[in-house]
Scaffold this motif. Structure first.
Motif, PDB file in Angstrom:
ATOM      1  N   ILE A 156       0.753  -1.110   0.076  1.00 16.78           N
ATOM      2  CA  ILE A 156       0.042  -0.003  -0.152  1.00 16.78           C
ATOM      3  C   ILE A 156       0.875   1.335  -0.158  1.00 16.78           C
ATOM      4  O   ILE A 156       1.769   1.493   0.938  1.00 16.78           O
ATOM      5  CB  ILE A 156      -0.906  -0.094   1.139  1.00 16.78           C
ATOM      6  N   SER A 157       0.752   2.031  -0.983  1.00 16.19           N
ATOM      7  CA  SER A 157       1.482   3.431  -1.079  1.00 16.19           C
ATOM      8  C   SER A 157       0.801   4.441  -0.472  1.00 16.19           C
ATOM      9  O   SER A 157      -0.290   4.673  -0.768  1.00 16.19           O
ATOM     10  CB  SER A 157       1.832   3.549  -2.433  1.00 16.19           C
ATOM     11  N   THR A 158       1.453   5.310   0.396  1.00 14.53           N
ATOM     12  CA  THR A 158       0.684   6.330   1.019  1.00 14.53           C
ATOM     13  C   THR A 158       1.355   7.667   0.464  1.00 14.53           C
ATOM     14  O   THR A 158       0.979   8.649   1.017  1.00 14.53           O
ATOM     15  CB  THR A 158       0.896   6.297   2.602  1.00 14.53           C
ATOM     16  N   SER A 159       2.136   7.744  -0.500  1.00 17.00           N
ATOM     17  CA  SER A 159       2.835   8.829  -0.829  1.00 17.00           C
ATOM     18  C   SER A 159       1.950   9.273  -1.881  1.00 17.00           C
ATOM     19  O   SER A 159       1.143   8.545  -2.511  1.00 17.00           O
ATOM     20  CB  SER A 159       4.092   8.698  -1.509  1.00 17.00           C
ATOM     21  N   CYS A 160       1.859  10.678  -2.335  1.00 16.39           N
ATOM     22  CA  CYS A 160       1.212  11.260  -3.356  1.00 16.39           C
ATOM     23  C   CYS A 160       1.911  11.018  -4.503  1.00 16.39           C
ATOM     24  O   CYS A 160       3.030  11.021  -4.939  1.00 16.39           O
ATOM     25  CB  CYS A 160       0.931  12.866  -3.189  1.00 16.39           C
ATOM     26  N   GLY A 161       1.019  10.648  -5.730  1.00 17.59           N
ATOM     27  CA  GLY A 161       1.595  10.444  -7.085  1.00 17.59           C
ATOM     28  C   GLY A 161       1.743  11.666  -7.624  1.00 17.59           C
ATOM     29  O   GLY A 161       1.154  12.653  -7.621  1.00 17.59           O
ATOM     30  N   VAL A 162       2.631  11.582  -8.735  1.00 19.17           N
ATOM     31  CA  VAL A 162       3.086  12.526  -9.581  1.00 19.17           C
ATOM     32  C   VAL A 162       2.061  12.693 -10.744  1.00 19.17           C
ATOM     33  O   VAL A 162       1.791  11.708 -11.124  1.00 19.17           O
ATOM     34  CB  VAL A 162       4.570  12.337  -9.940  1.00 19.17           C
ATOM     35  N   GLN A 163       1.931  13.850 -11.027  1.00 18.34           N
ATOM     36  CA  GLN A 163       0.599  14.161 -12.014  1.00 18.34           C
ATOM     37  C   GLN A 163       1.303  13.706 -13.389  1.00 18.34           C
ATOM     38  O   GLN A 163       2.562  14.010 -13.601  1.00 18.34           O
ATOM     39  CB  GLN A 163       0.458  15.690 -12.374  1.00 18.34           C
ATOM     40  N   ALA A 164       0.844  13.048 -14.154  1.00 23.34           N
ATOM     41  CA  ALA A 164       1.333  12.258 -15.588  1.00 23.34           C
ATOM     42  C   ALA A 164       1.623  13.611 -16.352  1.00 23.34           C
ATOM     43  O   ALA A 164       0.677  14.348 -16.722  1.00 23.34           O
ATOM     44  CB  ALA A 164       0.471  11.368 -15.950  1.00 23.34           C
ATOM     45  N   GLY A 165       2.836  13.658 -16.813  1.00 24.22           N
ATOM     46  CA  GLY A 165       3.251  14.552 -17.903  1.00 24.22           C
ATOM     47  C   GLY A 165       3.329  16.092 -17.259  1.00 24.22           C
ATOM     48  O   GLY A 165       3.509  17.035 -18.247  1.00 24.22           O
ATOM     49  N   GLU A 166       3.093  16.047 -15.959  1.00 30.00           N
ATOM     50  CA  GLU A 166       3.652  17.569 -15.363  1.00 30.00           C
ATOM     51  C   GLU A 166       5.117  18.290 -15.639  1.00 30.00           C
ATOM     52  O   GLU A 166       5.056  19.263 -16.143  1.00 30.00           O
ATOM     53  CB  GLU A 166       3.480  17.570 -13.776  1.00 30.00           C
ATOM     54  N   LYS A 167       5.887  17.288 -15.747  1.00 25.35           N
ATOM     55  CA  LYS A 167       7.473  17.862 -16.218  1.00 25.35           C
ATOM     56  C   LYS A 167       7.473  18.243 -17.562  1.00 25.35           C
ATOM     57  O   LYS A 167       7.670  19.462 -17.884  1.00 25.35           O
ATOM     58  CB  LYS A 167       8.263  16.753 -16.172  1.00 25.35           C
ATOM     59  N   TRP A 168       6.723  17.605 -18.372  1.00 28.20           N
ATOM     60  CA  TRP A 168       6.598  17.835 -19.932  1.00 28.20           C
ATOM     61  C   TRP A 168       5.779  19.280 -20.120  1.00 28.20           C
ATOM     62  O   TRP A 168       6.290  20.243 -20.828  1.00 28.20           O
ATOM     63  CB  TRP A 168       5.978  16.931 -20.629  1.00 28.20           C
ATOM     64  N   ARG A 169       4.664  19.279 -19.205  1.00 32.65           N
ATOM     65  CA  ARG A 169       4.050  20.664 -19.701  1.00 32.65           C
ATOM     66  C   ARG A 169       4.695  21.654 -18.984  1.00 32.65           C
ATOM     67  O   ARG A 169       4.671  22.982 -19.621  1.00 32.65           O
ATOM     68  CB  ARG A 169       2.574  20.311 -18.627  1.00 32.65           C
ATOM     69  N   LYS A 170       5.361  21.732 -17.942  1.00 31.89           N
ATOM     70  CA  LYS A 170       6.192  22.792 -17.310  1.00 31.89           C
ATOM     71  C   LYS A 170       7.093  23.486 -18.331  1.00 31.89           C
ATOM     72  O   LYS A 170       7.467  24.352 -18.451  1.00 31.89           O
ATOM     73  CB  LYS A 170       6.612  22.275 -16.002  1.00 31.89           C
ATOM     74  N   GLU A 171       7.844  22.198 -19.143  1.00 35.24           N
ATOM     75  CA  GLU A 171       8.959  22.660 -19.798  1.00 35.24           C
ATOM     76  C   GLU A 171       8.401  23.188 -21.088  1.00 35.24           C
ATOM     77  O   GLU A 171       9.145  24.058 -21.758  1.00 35.24           O
ATOM     78  CB  GLU A 171       9.610  21.310 -20.255  1.00 35.24           C
TER      79      GLU A 171
END
Length: 129
Positions: A20-35
């Motif tokens: 069970i993961s309790t960490s928040c997931g990274v938004q898919a494509g967030e890095k690409w959109r910021k770039e």
């Protein structure tokens, strides 16, 4: 009776292969959109968020949705705050300049009040310059 069930539950979870993961997931494509100069997610701003979903058949625009009105109001509040803070910074810079000029005038005034050379010292000073 509750204690054996609790122990059984804990032991089953320990033996389970699922994690069970309790960490928040990274938004898919967030890095690409910021770039590429886009928002972090596709729902923050942009045509999919800001433009109406539909329009009338005769070309009239659809009435704005609640979310669109809320975002517009939030942007207006943010713009007003930016203008207010910018004017405060400008006022602070202007006050600092005036304070510096006043200090310079006071220094010049103090220098003008000092004793002036007279007689031989005045002649000596004129001949040096």
């Amino acid at each position: 009776m509750a204690a054996p069930v609790r122990t059984l539950c804990c032991s089953v979870l320990r033996l389970s292969s699922r994690q069970i993961s309790t960490s928040c997931g990274v938004q898919a494509g967030e890095k690409w959109r910021k770039e590429h100069g886009l928002s972090r997610s596709g729902t923050e701003y942009g045509p999919l968020t800001d433009l109406p979903d539909w329009s009338f058949a005769d070309g009239r625009p659809a009435p704005p949705l609640k979310g669109q009105l809320r975002r517009k109001q939030e942007r207006e509040v943010l713009a007003r705050r930016i203008v207010m803070l910018s004017s405060e910074v400008d006022g602070g810079i202007e006050a600092w300049r005036e304070k510096q000029e006043e200090a310079k005038r006071m220094e010049e005034h103090k220098k003008s009040l000092l004793l002036k050379p007279k007689g031989k010292l005045l002649m000596k000073k004129k001949s040096q310059s």
